[in-house]
Design a protein around this motif. Sequence first.
Motif, PDB file in Angstrom:
ATOM      1  N   TRP A  65       0.796  -1.225   0.000  1.00 48.66           N
ATOM      2  CA  TRP A  65       0.000   0.000   0.000  1.00 48.66           C
ATOM      3  C   TRP A  65       0.832   1.281   0.000  1.00 48.66           C
ATOM      4  O   TRP A  65       0.371   2.318  -0.482  1.00 48.66           O
ATOM      5  N   PHE A  71      -0.567   1.691  -5.303  1.00 52.61           N
ATOM      6  CA  PHE A  71      -1.622   0.695  -5.156  1.00 52.61           C
ATOM      7  C   PHE A  71      -2.933   1.337  -4.712  1.00 52.61           C
ATOM      8  O   PHE A  71      -4.009   0.955  -5.173  1.00 52.61           O
ATOM      9  N   TYR A  74      -4.689   2.877  -7.710  1.00 53.98           N
ATOM     10  CA  TYR A  74      -5.334   1.844  -8.522  1.00 53.98           C
ATOM     11  C   TYR A  74      -6.620   1.356  -7.843  1.00 53.98           C
ATOM     12  O   TYR A  74      -7.626   1.091  -8.512  1.00 53.98           O
ATOM     13  N   TYR A  75      -6.553   1.247  -6.545  1.00 51.12           N
ATOM     14  CA  TYR A  75      -7.719   0.790  -5.774  1.00 51.12           C
ATOM     15  C   TYR A  75      -8.863   1.790  -5.910  1.00 51.12           C
ATOM     16  O   TYR A  75     -10.014   1.412  -6.160  1.00 51.12           O
ATOM     17  N   THR A  78     -10.497   1.699  -9.320  1.00 55.64           N
ATOM     18  CA  THR A  78     -11.368   0.538  -9.471  1.00 55.64           C
ATOM     19  C   THR A  78     -12.683   0.741  -8.734  1.00 55.64           C
ATOM     20  O   THR A  78     -13.755   0.400  -9.244  1.00 55.64           O
ATOM     21  N   THR A 227      -6.696   0.515 -13.404  1.00 56.32           N
ATOM     22  CA  THR A 227      -7.522  -0.127 -12.383  1.00 56.32           C
ATOM     23  C   THR A 227      -6.685  -1.164 -11.636  1.00 56.32           C
ATOM     24  O   THR A 227      -5.521  -1.405 -11.971  1.00 56.32           O
ATOM     25  N   LEU A 228      -7.305  -1.790 -10.666  1.00 58.45           N
ATOM     26  CA  LEU A 228      -6.573  -2.691  -9.783  1.00 58.45           C
ATOM     27  C   LEU A 228      -6.000  -3.895 -10.521  1.00 58.45           C
ATOM     28  O   LEU A 228      -4.901  -4.360 -10.216  1.00 58.45           O
ATOM     29  N   ALA A 253      -7.231  -7.081  -2.936  1.00 62.57           N
ATOM     30  CA  ALA A 253      -8.154  -6.941  -4.067  1.00 62.57           C
ATOM     31  C   ALA A 253      -9.444  -7.722  -3.858  1.00 62.57           C
ATOM     32  O   ALA A 253     -10.508  -7.344  -4.373  1.00 62.57           O
TER      33      ALA A 253
END
Length: 279
Positions: A65, A71, A74-75, A78, A227-228, A253
């Motif tokens: 993280w 990260f 990206y999270y 998403t 995205t994730l 995820a």
Amino acid sequence: MLQSIKGQSGKLIMTVIMLIIGIIFLLPFIWMLSTSFKIEADVFKYPIEWIPTTWNALQNYSQVWAGNYPFALYYWNTVKVTLLTVLISVTVSSMAAYGFSKIQFRGREFLFLIVLATYMVPGQAILVPQFILYRWLGLFDSHLGLIMLGSFSVMGTFMLRQFFLGINQEFIEAAKIDGAGHIRIFAQIAFPLVRPSIATYAILRFIWTWNDYQNPLIFLRSDHLYTLQLGINKFADAYGQYYSLIMAGAVSAIIPLLIIFIIGQKQVIEGIAVGGVKG
């Protein structure tokens, strides 16, 4: 008496068999969760250490993280794309399903067959036309374009139409007599009656969109829009030799999917039960 004992024995055996099958299906997830808590040296120990002897969860998850890769960004991408896609898709599909089931107009069945026929076309077959169209419309490499791709679902329209057809027509006619239009009938009568089914479709659409890899891969180019799924793939390329870190990212995820299912499982069961009764 003997027949009753045989019946109970059969149920017990079937329950044990289903329990064993369930545990087998859960083993990969349990191993993934366990690995995300381990130091790298303990990942491939044999026999498998299901409960780590040396815990390294804080370092693994902090590296995922707060490491070199965004990260968290990206999270968030998403979450944003998935929630907006689900909201638009559920709204459009439920309104289309209501129209094809409760509004009488000329050519309704023929038009529905045309819409349904598009479901037979594989998604991969229209990727090139979609790509060209999105470049022309200026939707390429944007979250809006990605959201639009999943917001119009033939499957959702077909699925929800079956449940709208199960609504007693007398409710619709009574509302019309009281002066209600189709918008009010849809919002206050039809929609609440099929809410379990809509919740079921919303959960399915959430899972499909959250796990989507193909569309982001083709329609996104900028790293800050990833995205994730693309983020995890990029993360795995960089940390492919560190399985503990990869498993920590994979667990992160999966968590939203588990939360969504736990929250909505009652609605899913009700939706399946309603579908079984109508079928």
